[in-house]
Design a protein around this motif. Structure first.
Motif: not given
Length: 297
Positions: A81-87, A230-233
């Motif tokens: 979920k973290t990678v998905y929302i960040s992408l 990076v910010f979103t992660m």
């Protein structure tokens, strides 16, 4: 003889300056190592400790935390979920920042200064203020719902608060200014005459955009994408306040393990995994950039 005499002192002075450059960098390198390197090493060491129960941690050399993170379905879902929302956020942010930067790049005079002032706006607002603003905008009794009903575009109230769309919008708003200036700095180094020449040679605006402008701006796009990712992660407050309750990300889990459960080893291991994902993503972006960079415009 005079020319040679003049050149010799210059070379000696230059050699002396270059010889002292490494020594001039020592204070800066020491500062970076002390402020960033030592905490990172301590974080890595903490990730191998264990959390038996009431204690915050017990010193050990165990891979139990990493094995749990990489095998537990709940943890793997949080990572995904973290990678998905960040992408998604990085893509949306870069697209918005690029077209706005292109629009500003083609402006002149006072209008350009006004647009630059607008672009600075999100950088001057704290994350808490951003969250409060979007929480006023997205609910069923918020500004968005009222505007849609007043314009006749919707017959009933719309509630977007607590959705992934709201989370992406809030995260994009935080990072869009940084992406904008990264892309604009690259666009400012491009000769606008190349676009004119491409049109004079018969290329359509779309062909000019994809074959001339985009390849020349790929450095700024790569930097902007990395910044947004990076910010979103690393952000959890905006995601938690605007997104759905099911959108548990790694930063939220880290603060939960650190502050609520007081499981410092698990929080450290999650942080190390998060840093590793960010590093791999940044390296992948740079690899793709240089791989695509072999093409010539």
């Amino acid at each position: 003889m005079t020319v040679g005499a003049d050149i010799l002192p210059r070379r000696s002075a230059w050699s002396a300056l270059t010889a002292n450059i490494p020594w001039l960098l020592v204070p800066a390198l020491a500062f970076i190592v002390f402020v960033f390197g030592w905490p990172l090493l301590y974080l890595l060491r903490m990730s191998f400790n264990e959390h038996p129960g009431p204690s915050v941690y017990v010193e050990a050399w165990s891979l139990r935390n990493y094995l749990y993170i990489l095998t537990d379905p709940g943890m793997l879902e949080e990572i995904a979920k973290t990678v998905y929302i960040s992408l998604v956020t990085a893509i949306v942010t870069v697209v918005a920042a690029f077209f706005f930067a292109q629009f500003v790049w083609l402006r002149e005079g006072r209008s350009r200064l006004m647009l630059l002032a607008v672009a600075l706006g999100p950088m001057l607002i704290s994350e808490v203020s951003v969250i409060i603003g979007w929480r006023i905008f997205f609910p069923s009794n918020g500004l968005l719902s009222y505007a849609l009903m007043s314009a006749g575009l919707s017959e009933r109230k719309i509630n977007l608060l607590g959705t992934e769309l709201a989370a992406v919008v809030g995260l994009s708003y935080i990072s869009v200014s940084y992406c904008f200036f990264s892309i604009l700095s690259v666009l400012n180094g491009i000769d606008r005459g190349l676009l004119t020449a491409s049109g004079d040679l018969g290329a359509s605006p779309a062909r000019t955009f994809f074959t001339v402008l985009l390849p020349l701006a790929k450095g700024g796009i790569a930097a902007a994408f990395t910044q947004a990712f990076v910010f979103t992660m690393g952000i959890y407050a905006t995601t938690n306040a605007l997104g759905p309750d099911s959108l548990w990300t790694m930063p939220y889990e880290i603060q939960l393990q650190m502050l609520t459960r007081r499981n410092w080893p698990m929080a450290s291991a999650l942080s190390v995994v998060l840093i590793a994902i960010i590093a791999v993503a940044a390296l992948a972006v740079q690899w793709l950039r240089h791989r695509k960079g072999r093409r010539r415009v």
